[in-house]
Design a protein around this motif. Structure first.
Motif, PDB file in Angstrom:
ATOM      1  N   PHE A 105       0.834  -1.205   0.000  1.00 24.69           N
ATOM      2  CA  PHE A 105       0.000   0.000   0.000  1.00 24.69           C
ATOM      3  C   PHE A 105       0.872   1.260   0.000  1.00 24.69           C
ATOM      4  N   LEU A 106       1.889   1.300   0.872  1.00 19.13           N
ATOM      5  CA  LEU A 106       2.778   2.460   0.950  1.00 19.13           C
ATOM      6  C   LEU A 106       3.535   2.682  -0.354  1.00 19.13           C
ATOM      7  N   LEU A 107       3.988   1.604  -0.961  1.00 24.19           N
ATOM      8  CA  LEU A 107       4.739   1.724  -2.215  1.00 24.19           C
ATOM      9  C   LEU A 107       3.841   2.214  -3.349  1.00 24.19           C
ATOM     10  N   LYS A 108       2.617   1.757  -3.382  1.00 26.53           N
ATOM     11  CA  LYS A 108       1.682   2.257  -4.397  1.00 26.53           C
ATOM     12  C   LYS A 108       1.410   3.745  -4.184  1.00 26.53           C
ATOM     13  N   GLU A 109       1.291   4.153  -2.921  1.00 25.65           N
ATOM     14  CA  GLU A 109       1.121   5.582  -2.626  1.00 25.65           C
ATOM     15  C   GLU A 109       2.341   6.374  -3.086  1.00 25.65           C
ATOM     16  N   ALA A 110       3.521   5.834  -2.825  1.00 18.87           N
ATOM     17  CA  ALA A 110       4.755   6.512  -3.226  1.00 18.87           C
ATOM     18  C   ALA A 110       4.790   6.718  -4.735  1.00 18.87           C
ATOM     19  N   ILE A 111       4.351   5.714  -5.479  1.00 15.37           N
ATOM     20  CA  ILE A 111       4.350   5.815  -6.943  1.00 15.37           C
ATOM     21  C   ILE A 111       3.338   6.852  -7.420  1.00 15.37           C
ATOM     22  N   VAL A 112       2.225   6.961  -6.734  1.00 13.28           N
ATOM     23  CA  VAL A 112       1.254   8.002  -7.088  1.00 13.28           C
ATOM     24  C   VAL A 112       1.862   9.381  -6.828  1.00 13.28           C
ATOM     25  N   LEU A 113       2.547   9.521  -5.700  1.00 21.01           N
ATOM     26  CA  LEU A 113       3.161  10.807  -5.357  1.00 21.01           C
ATOM     27  C   LEU A 113       4.319  11.151  -6.286  1.00 21.01           C
ATOM     28  N   ASP A 114       5.096  10.133  -6.655  1.00 19.62           N
ATOM     29  CA  ASP A 114       6.255  10.355  -7.525  1.00 19.62           C
ATOM     30  C   ASP A 114       6.331   9.215  -8.540  1.00 19.62           C
ATOM     31  N   PRO A 115       5.671   9.375  -9.680  1.00 21.18           N
ATOM     32  CA  PRO A 115       5.634   8.302 -10.685  1.00 21.18           C
ATOM     33  C   PRO A 115       7.000   7.925 -11.249  1.00 21.18           C
ATOM     34  N   LEU A 116       8.033   8.696 -10.952  1.00 26.77           N
ATOM     35  CA  LEU A 116       9.380   8.384 -11.434  1.00 26.77           C
ATOM     36  C   LEU A 116      10.256   7.744 -10.356  1.00 26.77           C
ATOM     37  N   ALA A 117       9.661   7.349  -9.243  1.00 27.25           N
ATOM     38  CA  ALA A 117      10.408   6.769  -8.119  1.00 27.25           C
ATOM     39  C   ALA A 117      10.759   5.316  -8.438  1.00 27.25           C
ATOM     40  N   ILE A 118      11.834   5.131  -9.171  1.00 31.88           N
ATOM     41  CA  ILE A 118      12.256   3.801  -9.619  1.00 31.88           C
ATOM     42  C   ILE A 118      12.389   2.842  -8.443  1.00 31.88           C
ATOM     43  N   GLU A 119      12.965   3.324  -7.367  1.00 30.63           N
ATOM     44  CA  GLU A 119      13.166   2.478  -6.190  1.00 30.63           C
ATOM     45  C   GLU A 119      11.835   1.919  -5.677  1.00 30.63           C
ATOM     46  N   ALA A 120      10.785   2.713  -5.737  1.00 28.40           N
ATOM     47  CA  ALA A 120       9.476   2.245  -5.281  1.00 28.40           C
ATOM     48  C   ALA A 120       8.988   1.080  -6.146  1.00 28.40           C
ATOM     49  N   TYR A 121       9.182   1.173  -7.458  1.00 32.90           N
ATOM     50  CA  TYR A 121       8.782   0.083  -8.351  1.00 32.90           C
ATOM     51  C   TYR A 121       9.576  -1.188  -8.044  1.00 32.90           C
ATOM     52  N   LEU A 122      10.877  -1.035  -7.810  1.00 37.27           N
ATOM     53  CA  LEU A 122      11.718  -2.206  -7.559  1.00 37.27           C
ATOM     54  C   LEU A 122      11.338  -2.891  -6.253  1.00 37.27           C
ATOM     55  N   ILE A 123      11.117  -2.117  -5.217  1.00 33.60           N
ATOM     56  CA  ILE A 123      10.738  -2.704  -3.930  1.00 33.60           C
ATOM     57  C   ILE A 123       9.328  -3.290  -3.998  1.00 33.60           C
ATOM     58  N   LEU A 124       8.440  -2.625  -4.734  1.00 32.09           N
ATOM     59  CA  LEU A 124       7.095  -3.168  -4.917  1.00 32.09           C
ATOM     60  C   LEU A 124       7.161  -4.507  -5.646  1.00 32.09           C
ATOM     61  N   GLY A 125       8.033  -4.600  -6.652  1.00 29.48           N
ATOM     62  CA  GLY A 125       8.231  -5.880  -7.327  1.00 29.48           C
ATOM     63  C   GLY A 125       8.693  -6.948  -6.355  1.00 29.48           C
ATOM     64  N   GLU A 126       9.615  -6.607  -5.472  1.00 31.47           N
ATOM     65  CA  GLU A 126      10.088  -7.550  -4.459  1.00 31.47           C
ATOM     66  C   GLU A 126       8.950  -7.987  -3.538  1.00 31.47           C
ATOM     67  N   ALA A 127       8.112  -7.028  -3.160  1.00 32.61           N
ATOM     68  CA  ALA A 127       6.994  -7.351  -2.272  1.00 32.61           C
ATOM     69  C   ALA A 127       6.031  -8.323  -2.948  1.00 32.61           C
ATOM     70  N   PHE A 128       5.739  -8.100  -4.222  1.00 30.03           N
ATOM     71  CA  PHE A 128       4.881  -9.044  -4.947  1.00 30.03           C
ATOM     72  C   PHE A 128       5.559 -10.411  -5.048  1.00 30.03           C
ATOM     73  N   ALA A 129       6.853 -10.425  -5.278  1.00 33.26           N
ATOM     74  CA  ALA A 129       7.583 -11.696  -5.383  1.00 33.26           C
ATOM     75  C   ALA A 129       7.552 -12.445  -4.057  1.00 33.26           C
ATOM     76  N   LEU A 130       7.629 -11.727  -2.952  1.00 38.80           N
ATOM     77  CA  LEU A 130       7.547 -12.375  -1.640  1.00 38.80           C
ATOM     78  C   LEU A 130       6.214 -13.092  -1.454  1.00 38.80           C
ATOM     79  N   ARG A 131       5.190 -12.599  -2.129  1.00 40.95           N
ATOM     80  CA  ARG A 131       3.865 -13.243  -2.083  1.00 40.95           C
ATOM     81  C   ARG A 131       3.716 -14.280  -3.190  1.00 40.95           C
ATOM     82  N   ASN A 132       4.804 -14.541  -3.903  1.00 40.25           N
ATOM     83  CA  ASN A 132       4.802 -15.462  -5.044  1.00 40.25           C
ATOM     84  C   ASN A 132       3.878 -15.007  -6.165  1.00 40.25           C
TER      85      ASN A 132
END
Length: 166
Positions: A105-132
């Motif tokens: 949820f926080l990472l999605k908010e971060a992306i809305v606030l800053d759509p160019l926040a590459i780090e947010a996309y990468l960590i969000l990808g990791e979070a999805f991967a943790l959920r398989n």
């Protein structure tokens, strides 16, 4: 009295890569002109470069308080709020807890606030991967690749998640 001399010294310090000294000079300029929004904004940027996010937010907020219609100041504060969310999500994901949903949820908010926040996309990808959920992990990281095609970390993560989808 004005703080222009102190601002000049701050810029000289920045050019010399002495951000701590620059912070001191910006603070002196603010002491001279406490209601100068631009000085607070400049100090916020220097705190950001020095990874002092709380202080950066404090001075960015003060700049907006003093000059509420300044779009550049608003955008800067928005990016700082995105960084706060990324940091909070990173902390949540660094320990084995059941806080992955909050982090997402926080990472999605971060992306809305800053759509160019590459780090947010990468960590969000990791979070999805943790959920398989490798499909969403791949899609999220590919958005980072689209935004920054030379980002090797994003490309490696995308390849890994693509393999795991099969």
């Amino acid at each position: 009295m004005n703080g222009e001399n102190e601002i000049q010294k701050a810029y000289e310090s920045i050019l010399g890569h002495d951000f701590e000294k620059a912070i001191e000079w910006f603070e002196k300029a603010i002491a001279e002109e406490p209601n100068n929004a631009a000085y607070h904004h400049k100090l916020s940027i220097t705190f950001t470069r020095s990874n002092k996010l709380n202080k950066a937010v404090e001075h960015a907020s003060k700049a907006i308080e003093l000059e509420p219609d300044n779009e550049a100041f608003r955008f800067h504060l928005q990016v700082l709020h995105a960084r706060e969310r990324v940091e909070e999500a990173r902390k949540l994901l660094s320990t084995p807890t059941e806080h992955a949903e909050r982090a997402i949820f926080l990472l999605k908010e971060a992306i809305v606030l800053d759509p160019l926040a590459i780090e947010a996309y990468l960590i969000l990808g990791e979070a999805f991967a943790l959920r398989n959920d490798f499909t969403r992990a791949y899609q999220t990281v590919m958005e980072a690749v689209r935004l920054e095609p030379v980002n090797e970390v994003a490309k490696r993560q995308a390849a890994l998640y693509q393999l795991k989808m099969k």
